[in-house]
Design an enzyme around this catalytic site. Structure first.
Site, PDB file in Angstrom:
ATOM      1  N   ILE A   1      27.390 113.476 -37.912  1.00  0.00           N
ATOM      2  CA  ILE A   1      27.371 114.912 -37.624  1.00  0.00           C
ATOM      3  C   ILE A   1      27.621 115.219 -36.154  1.00  0.00           C
ATOM      4  CG2 ILE A   1      25.909 115.538 -39.574  1.00  0.00           C
ATOM      5  CD1 ILE A   1      23.502 115.503 -37.722  1.00  0.00           C
TER       6      ILE A   1
ATOM      7  N   ILE B   1      26.483 108.076 -31.418  1.00  0.00           N
ATOM      8  CA  ILE B   1      26.851 108.719 -32.673  1.00  0.00           C
ATOM      9  C   ILE B   1      25.587 109.292 -33.289  1.00  0.00           C
ATOM     10  CG2 ILE B   1      27.684 108.335 -35.033  1.00  0.00           C
ATOM     11  CD1 ILE B   1      29.503 106.167 -33.968  1.00  0.00           C
ATOM     12  N   VAL B   2      25.685 110.488 -33.843  1.00  0.00           N
ATOM     13  CA  VAL B   2      24.550 111.110 -34.524  1.00  0.00           C
ATOM     14  C   VAL B   2      24.869 111.199 -36.012  1.00  0.00           C
ATOM     15  CG1 VAL B   2      23.016 113.101 -34.658  1.00  0.00           C
ATOM     16  CG2 VAL B   2      24.033 112.456 -32.461  1.00  0.00           C
TER      17      VAL B   2
ATOM     18  N   ASP C   1      18.382 121.053 -16.376  1.00  0.00           N
ATOM     19  CA  ASP C   1      19.729 121.276 -16.908  1.00  0.00           C
ATOM     20  C   ASP C   1      19.698 122.259 -18.073  1.00  0.00           C
ATOM     21  OD1 ASP C   1      22.489 120.946 -16.909  1.00  0.00           O
ATOM     22  OD2 ASP C   1      22.432 119.233 -18.293  1.00  0.00           O
TER      23      ASP C   1
END
Length: 312
Positions: free
Chosen positions: A44, A51-52, A158
């Site tokens: 996703i 990588i997710v 951030d």
């Protein structure tokens, strides 16, 4: 615009935005602890070194996101700090939760809360228009999360729309994410790293002066302004000119745009050059616009028009 990362302290994080080809991240073998506990689903998301994937807990059936990071490219000390921070503050409803960490020789796998709504501003654009009441609700959640960070001795450093995720499809349930630049500090401590995203960074950070958690409230002010107007308070294609505008707090409100006085008052106390005079999260949480008592709900905001503010 790219993020600024320069100082005496080397900065890296686990949330890179751009994809780089080359080193693929291999999923662990079928008998690994990760696969024994989770059923891995579709990819996703993808970053430069990560990588997710969506996944499901075998024990509970809970849907989660698993971020797999190639540690060959990541400074382990900074990665561990980010994980430590996420574990410390994940009990807040508006902060992305980290459930577990699995470590192998080449990878770290972070089991995270699954959020399906995408980035906040993408969701707002999809909606087409929204009200000050909607904006107030969003800012209230961001400030609450920032307050939890500060109460636990953490500066995010951030805060920006890309790091604000929507838990659901409606886009009004916010999660603060990406703690790669976050820093743990003690009472009276000051930070020195010049880091953050230029459009959202406080002037004291730009000037490489010692600064503290007040830098986060400046970023909240910029986010609030963008929510209200659809453009940045400070903008120029030339970074040097942009930085000068930020240092001089040189901003105005777009002509012909109706913004409530309470909203303008909040922004003026957040986009405040002197960090000692800048609103704290406690002051924000009791401000009438943040509580919703002083919000104008008549005007519908059409987000992200191409107009630029009428800078003074």
């Amino acid at each position: 615009m790219d993020r600024m990362d320069s100082s005496d302290e080397e900065i890296d994080n686990i949330s890179d935005d751009e994809l780089q080809s080359g080193d693929e991240i291999e999923v662990e073998s079928s008998n690994s602890p990760l696969r024994l506990n989770y059923i891995l689903g579709n990819e996703i998301g993808r970053g430069a070194f990560s990588i997710v994937r969506e996944a499901t807990s075998r024990a509970t059936g809970t849907k989660v996101a698993i971020k797999s990071i190639n540690t060959r490219f990541i400074k382990n000390k900074l990665l561990m700090r980010e994980i430590e921070i996420m574990k410390k503050v994940g009990d807040h409803p508006n902060i992305l939760k980290l459930y577990e960490v699995y470590e192998t020789t080449k990878h770290l796998h972070l089991v995270l809360e699954l959020v399906t709504g995408g980035e906040l501003f993408d969701k707002i654009v999809q909606r087409g228009e929204y009200s000050e009441q909607d904006a107030s609700k969003i800012v209230r959640q961001i400030v609450s999360a920032v307050g939890h960070l500060h109460a636990n001795g953490i500066a995010h450093r951030d805060l920006k729309p890309q790091n604000l995720l929507c838990a659901g499809e409606e886009g009004d349930d916010i999660r603060v994410a990406d703690f790669g630049l976050s820093k743990i500090f003690g009472d009276g401590d000051y930070l020195e790293t010049c880091c953050g995203s230029p459009e959202y960074v406080a002037p004291e950070v730009l000037e490489c002066k010692p600064y503290d958690k007040a830098c986060d409230l400046w970023s909240v002010g910029v986010i609030t302004y963008v929510l209200l107007t659809g453009c940045f308070p400070f903008w120029d294609k030339n970074n040097a000119v942009l930085y000068e505008k930020i240092r001089n707090v040189d901003y105005g409100w777009p002509e012909g745009l109706e913004v409530s006085n309470e909203a303008k008052d909040l922004v003026s106390h957040l986009i405040e050059k002197n960090p000692e005079k800048r609103f704290t999260f406690e002051q924000c949480l009791i401000h009438p616009w943040v509580t919703g008592e002083g919000v104008s709900n008549a005007r519908k905001i059409k987000p992200f028009q191409q107009q630029q503010p009428n800078n003074r």
